[in-house]
Design a protein around this motif. Structure first.
Motif, short mmCIF file in Angstrom:
data_model
loop_
_atom_site.label_atom_id
_atom_site.label_comp_id
_atom_site.label_asym_id
_atom_site.label_seq_id
_atom_site.Cartn_x
_atom_site.Cartn_y
_atom_site.Cartn_z
N PHE A 93 11.39 8.82 -13.48
CA PHE A 93 11.90 7.65 -12.78
C PHE A 93 12.55 8.04 -11.45
N SER A 94 13.38 9.06 -11.47
CA SER A 94 14.07 9.47 -10.25
C SER A 94 13.09 10.01 -9.22
N ASP A 95 12.05 10.70 -9.67
CA ASP A 95 11.05 11.22 -8.73
C ASP A 95 10.29 10.09 -8.06
N ILE A 96 9.98 9.03 -8.82
CA ILE A 96 9.28 7.88 -8.24
C ILE A 96 10.17 7.19 -7.21
N SER A 97 11.44 6.98 -7.55
CA SER A 97 12.37 6.33 -6.61
C SER A 97 12.52 7.14 -5.33
N THR A 98 12.62 8.46 -5.48
CA THR A 98 12.77 9.32 -4.30
C THR A 98 11.53 9.26 -3.41
N ALA A 99 10.35 9.30 -4.03
CA ALA A 99 9.11 9.28 -3.25
C ALA A 99 8.93 7.95 -2.52
N VAL A 100 9.19 6.84 -3.22
CA VAL A 100 9.04 5.52 -2.60
C VAL A 100 10.07 5.34 -1.48
N THR A 101 11.29 5.79 -1.70
CA THR A 101 12.32 5.67 -0.67
C THR A 101 11.93 6.42 0.60
N ALA A 102 11.42 7.63 0.43
CA ALA A 102 11.04 8.42 1.60
C ALA A 102 9.88 7.77 2.37
N GLY A 103 8.90 7.24 1.63
CA GLY A 103 7.76 6.62 2.29
C GLY A 103 8.12 5.31 2.99
N LEU A 104 8.97 4.50 2.35
CA LEU A 104 9.31 3.20 2.93
C LEU A 104 10.29 3.31 4.08
N ASP B 76 2.29 1.76 -3.57
CA ASP B 76 1.23 2.15 -4.50
C ASP B 76 0.85 3.62 -4.31
N GLN B 77 0.78 4.07 -3.07
CA GLN B 77 0.42 5.46 -2.81
C GLN B 77 1.50 6.41 -3.33
N GLU B 78 2.76 6.10 -3.07
CA GLU B 78 3.83 7.00 -3.49
C GLU B 78 3.98 7.03 -5.01
N VAL B 79 3.84 5.88 -5.67
CA VAL B 79 3.94 5.84 -7.13
C VAL B 79 2.78 6.61 -7.77
N SER B 80 1.58 6.42 -7.24
CA SER B 80 0.42 7.08 -7.82
C SER B 80 0.47 8.59 -7.64
N PRO C 231 0.81 -1.23 0.00
CA PRO C 231 0.00 0.00 0.00
C PRO C 231 0.84 1.27 0.00
N ILE C 232 1.98 1.25 0.69
CA ILE C 232 2.82 2.44 0.75
C ILE C 232 3.42 2.74 -0.62
#
Length: 313
Positions: free
Chosen positions: A175-186, A156-160, A153-154
């Motif tokens: 791509f880099s923005d998605i990786s940064t967002a997912v890293t921060a959330g996880l 999916d939320q950050e990617v969306s 769920p985390i």
């Protein structure tokens, strides 16, 4: 599981290990562990002993004798005046090696194009005691796939949050923005359950529609977008054995079987209509000038059409 003279370990008698590559936690199947048990912890593991719902010991790699005065379990037993371990003693072996989890899902862009994504998460256990108390077991094992259910769920939320605000043409610049967002959330979530996040990598981000994927691939090869769409349609027509697929690929019109075209009345593509001398008789075709056979005139019209437009069989 090898249980010889109360020896508790993840190693089997044939040398193989129950701590497989995708196993994060292994729960020892027996709870009636006696006070004479010997714990053997492998170099890539930590052993967590839970007695009556409380973590009694976090054993590092090595051999641990419960009856040894320096053993934390002995201190636990003396504190509660146990002569032996109670029945509800649970032993967990936690892997301390590097693990990889892949989470896949579907999101959509700002222009409502569904996209399939896959994110690879690399991590290792930092605090095994904290992890054991924050996950639930459906069997003896807690594997990478089980952790993927926690973090799905985390991710999916950050990617969306990123994809829902960009157009399809700009997706691959994010791509880099998605990786940064997912890293921060996880990172925040995994730290709370005792896991150290190493890195995050986006491994797949493609349109869900296979035809759109092929069109984008042709575009990235340097083909104009209109030509790429036409080639995609040509492939579909070719799979249906449609002879117009070649014309679609070349971008030229297709005129199927001009001989089947029925031309009535006095229409002729070139010149002026002939003058009637008298109404047509029963032996003449309707729309044919008096005294002129119908079939030769139609054949001449078809020849003119073939000469101008080409094609046909």
């Amino acid at each position: 599981m090898s249980l010889r003279a109360q020896v508790i370990s993840t190693e089997l008698e044939n040398g193989t290990s129950l701590m497989t590559q995708d196993t994060i936690i292994y729960r020892f199947p027996k709870e009636n562990i006696t006070s004479k048990s010997l714990f053997i912890v492998q170099p890539t593991e930590r052993c967590i002993v839970v007695i009556q719902g409380q973590i009694a010991a976090d054993l590092p790699p090595g051999t641990h004798n419960i009856q040894s005065p320096a053993n934390p379990l002995s201190a636990f037993l003396s504190k509660f005046r146990y002569s032996s371990l109670p029945y509800d003693t649970v032993v967990y072996f936690v892997s301390m090696t590097r693990h990889e989890v892949r989470v896949a899902g579907i999101s959509q862009t700002d222009d409502l194009v569904p996209l399939e994504y896959e994110v690879a998460v690399y991590f290792r256990v930092q605090n095994p005691s904290l992890l054991v108390t924050n996950v639930q077991f459906s069997s003896q094992y807690f594997k990478d796939a089980d952790l993927a259910g926690y973090i799905n769920p985390i991710i999916d939320q950050e990617v969306s949050q990123v994809l829902n605000n960009v157009k399809l043409v700009d997706v691959y610049k994010k791509f880099s923005d998605i990786s940064t967002a997912v890293t921060a959330g996880l990172k925040t979530f995994l730290n709370e359950i005792g896991i150290d996040l190493i890195s995050v990598r986006v491994t797949k981000l493609i349109p869900q529609d296979p035809e759109l994927r092929r069109i984008l691939q042709l575009r990235d090869l340097g083909i104009e977008i209109n030509d790429a769409i036409r080639l995609g349609l040509a492939r579909i027509l070719a799979e249906r054995s449609d002879p117009s697929s070649v014309n679609m690929a070349l971008g030229t019109p297709y005129f199927p079987q001009l001989s089947t075209i029925v031309i009535g009345g006095y229409y002729i593509p070139f010149g002026t209509p002939p003058t009637h001398a008298s109404p047509p008789t029963r032996t003449e075709a309707p729309g044919t000038p008096t005294g002129t056979p119908a079939q030769p005139q139609i054949q001449s019209i078809q020849s003119a059409l073939k000469a101008v437009f080409g094609g046909g069989r």
